[in-house]
Design a protein around this motif. Structure first.
Motif, mmCIF file in Angstrom:
data_model
loop_
_atom_site.group_PDB
_atom_site.id
_atom_site.type_symbol
_atom_site.label_atom_id
_atom_site.label_comp_id
_atom_site.label_asym_id
_atom_site.label_seq_id
_atom_site.Cartn_x
_atom_site.Cartn_y
_atom_site.Cartn_z
ATOM 1 N N ARG A 117 -7.620 11.334 5.136
ATOM 2 C CA ARG A 117 -7.615 11.887 3.781
ATOM 3 C C ARG A 117 -7.604 13.411 3.882
ATOM 4 O O ARG A 117 -8.391 13.990 4.639
ATOM 5 C CB ARG A 117 -8.853 11.437 3.000
ATOM 6 N N GLN A 128 -3.256 11.782 3.648
ATOM 7 C CA GLN A 128 -3.198 11.133 2.350
ATOM 8 C C GLN A 128 -3.929 11.888 1.252
ATOM 9 O O GLN A 128 -5.055 12.343 1.414
ATOM 10 C CB GLN A 128 -3.695 9.688 2.457
ATOM 11 N N GLY A 154 -4.928 8.917 -4.084
ATOM 12 C CA GLY A 154 -4.803 7.555 -3.549
ATOM 13 C C GLY A 154 -6.094 6.775 -3.725
ATOM 14 O O GLY A 154 -6.084 5.547 -3.793
ATOM 15 N N ALA A 155 -7.201 7.497 -3.817
ATOM 16 C CA ALA A 155 -8.501 6.827 -3.984
ATOM 17 C C ALA A 155 -8.889 6.770 -5.463
ATOM 18 O O ALA A 155 -10.022 6.407 -5.785
ATOM 19 C CB ALA A 155 -9.566 7.573 -3.181
ATOM 20 N N HIS A 184 1.471 11.844 -0.401
ATOM 21 C CA HIS A 184 1.046 11.526 0.976
ATOM 22 C C HIS A 184 2.074 12.081 1.964
ATOM 23 O O HIS A 184 3.289 12.010 1.724
ATOM 24 C CB HIS A 184 0.989 10.012 1.176
ATOM 25 N N ASN A 199 0.844 -1.181 0.000
ATOM 26 C CA ASN A 199 0.000 0.000 0.000
ATOM 27 C C ASN A 199 0.891 1.248 0.000
ATOM 28 O O ASN A 199 1.946 1.263 0.646
ATOM 29 C CB ASN A 199 -0.860 -0.048 1.265
ATOM 30 N N CYS A 200 0.463 2.285 -0.701
ATOM 31 C CA CYS A 200 1.313 3.472 -0.859
ATOM 32 C C CYS A 200 1.759 4.045 0.487
ATOM 33 O O CYS A 200 2.932 4.386 0.675
ATOM 34 C CB CYS A 200 0.603 4.541 -1.680
ATOM 35 N N SER A 201 0.826 4.121 1.441
ATOM 36 C CA SER A 201 1.174 4.766 2.720
ATOM 37 C C SER A 201 2.144 3.898 3.531
ATOM 38 O O SER A 201 2.951 4.411 4.310
ATOM 39 C CB SER A 201 -0.087 5.056 3.538
ATOM 40 N N ILE A 220 -10.198 6.108 5.539
ATOM 41 C CA ILE A 220 -9.671 5.660 4.240
ATOM 42 C C ILE A 220 -9.949 4.172 4.171
ATOM 43 O O ILE A 220 -9.486 3.405 5.012
ATOM 44 C CB ILE A 220 -8.172 5.969 4.100
ATOM 45 N N GLU A 226 -7.386 0.715 5.838
ATOM 46 C CA GLU A 226 -6.105 1.347 5.496
ATOM 47 C C GLU A 226 -5.158 1.264 6.694
ATOM 48 O O GLU A 226 -3.974 0.955 6.544
ATOM 49 C CB GLU A 226 -6.333 2.826 5.144
HETATM 50 C C1 2RA Z 1 -5.395 5.312 -0.606
HETATM 51 N N1 2RA Z 1 -3.551 3.938 0.132
HETATM 52 O O1 2RA Z 1 -4.630 6.270 -0.430
HETATM 53 C C2 2RA Z 1 -4.869 3.898 -0.458
HETATM 54 C C3 2RA Z 1 -4.842 3.161 -1.771
HETATM 55 N N2 2RA Z 1 -3.992 3.790 -2.724
HETATM 56 O O2 2RA Z 1 -6.597 5.407 -0.903
#
Ligand code: 2RA
Length: 362
Positions: free
Chosen positions: A245, A155, A159-160, A252, A127-129, A205, A216
């Motif tokens: 978010r 974030q 990301g979504a 992020h 996952n990116c985070s 998220i 998340e």
């Molecule tokens: C988000 N990390 O930022 C999740 C999926 N990319 O929504």
């Protein structure tokens, strides 16, 4: 050797960046196939000045393919990754579907490249985070140990997905014009309620788990343990956090509190040195000149930017830092292509005998 490559989910926010990152990569490409849903089939995209028509993904799409870069969502990877492995292709999957599978290594090359050696045909991209956080934590762990992590994330909307990014822009425009803000996507597609992100913060998220954490936050806890400590339920480190978010399109941000092992004598200077020497990290840390990472400076870059390193004022061996990275690059497309580059360099673009059976249910 040149490779026949397929990008699955080629038309999404990450998919289009997978094409760009592949173009800029060291991978020798023989043929590139762009695959997506029936809805996106027929679109024309370019790769190295060559126009390629996007095809609808079917199991047969993967015949003759060596390497698949997937970012079409969990259900698409669940369906097609085993089909690709069955046909001899190695899949680097950006979706969350296979990340916790014990037959699937979850890899950030700067942290646990060695886990690539035992792949069974599918390698999961975190996952990116999670990714940007472990890139920053790993050099610290190697130098001073790591026993606890508490993270708060800020974030970006992208990301979504592309549509969430576009929704933020539309809300900002509406609000500035004194009009009603429309929310149909965030905080999460398919949820009952939607709220504006512009001029707002959303502490949700993905969906809520029964314990009050969001999926998340669950991902960040278990992926960090699997990547850094080899076990998604590792007790060697305590990890927790809150994922929020924020009205930023790309990039992020994360505040990370961490505890080092008492007998390693960690200092701010020592941590800053470890970070400045770490692969994939750029230290931007000088309060005197107001130097610290910002999403607008990180967008479009492959690195992870770290600043605001400082001691906790009441807990020994404990510190704080601020971590920023482009969630669509190191958080997704670049890490995926980087894994593929390492597979090529290590001559690991091959599916072990009988591996596909590990992914065929039943
Ligand atoms: C988000 N990390 O930022 C999740 C999926 N990319 O929504």
């Amino acid at each position: 050797r040149k490779y026949n490559i397929a990008i699955l989910g080629a038309t999404g926010a990450v998919g289009t960046r997978l094409i760009e990152q592949l173009e800029a990569s060291t991978i020798p490409v023989n043929q590139l196939k762009l695959l997506a849903s029936a809805k996106s089939a027929g679109k024309k995209l370019t790769f190295k000045d060559q126009e390629i028509i996007v095809e609808e993904a079917t199991p047969e799409s993967f015949d003759g393919i060596d390497l698949v870069l997937a970012s079409g969502g969990g259900s698409v990877s669940h369906k097609f990754a085993p089909e690709a492995v069955k046909r001899g292709a190695v899949v680097v999957d950006n979706s969350s579907y296979w990340r916790m599978n014990d037959n699937v290594p979850l890899v950030v090359p700067e942290v646990n490249e060695a886990d690539l050696q035992t792949h069974n045909g599918i390698i999961a991209n975190p996952n990116c985070s999670t990714t940007q956080m472990v890139v920053a934590l790993e050099p610290i762990r190697r130098a001073y140990g790591l026993s606890r992590v508490i993270v708060s994330t800020y974030q970006a909307a992208s990301g979504a997905g592309q549509s969430a990014w576009e929704e933020l822009v539309a809300q900002t425009t509406a609000h500035n014009a004194g009009e009603e803000m429309v929310a149909n996507i965030l905080p999460v597609k398919g949820a009952e309620k939607h709220y504006p992100l512009a001029y707002n913060l959303l502490p949700q998220i993905d969906v809520f788990e029964d314990d009050g954490y969001t999926h998340e936050e669950w991902k960040m806890i278990h992926e960090t343990k699997k990547i850094m400590f080899g076990n998604k339920n590792s007790k060697s480190v305590k990890v927790t956090g809150t994922a929020v978010r924020v009205p930023v399109p790309v990039g992020h941000g994360e505040t990370v509190y961490f505890e080092t092992d008492p007998n390693t004598g960690a200092t701010v200077k020592g941590i800053q040195k470890a970070l400045s020497q770490a692969e994939g990290v750029i230290l931007e840390d000088d309060p005197k000149t107001q130097l610290y990472p910002q999403p607008i400076n990180a967008e479009g870059k492959r690195e992870t930017f770290v600043g605001r390193v400082r001691p906790d004022l009441e807990n020994d061996d404990s510190f704080h830092m601020w971590v920023v990275s482009d969630n669509l690059l190191k958080g997704a497309a670049w890490n995926t292509v980087q894994i593929a580059e390492r597979l090529v360099a290590l001559d690991l673009v091959r599916v072990p005998e009988g591996a596909a059976n590990k992914f065929i249910a039943g």
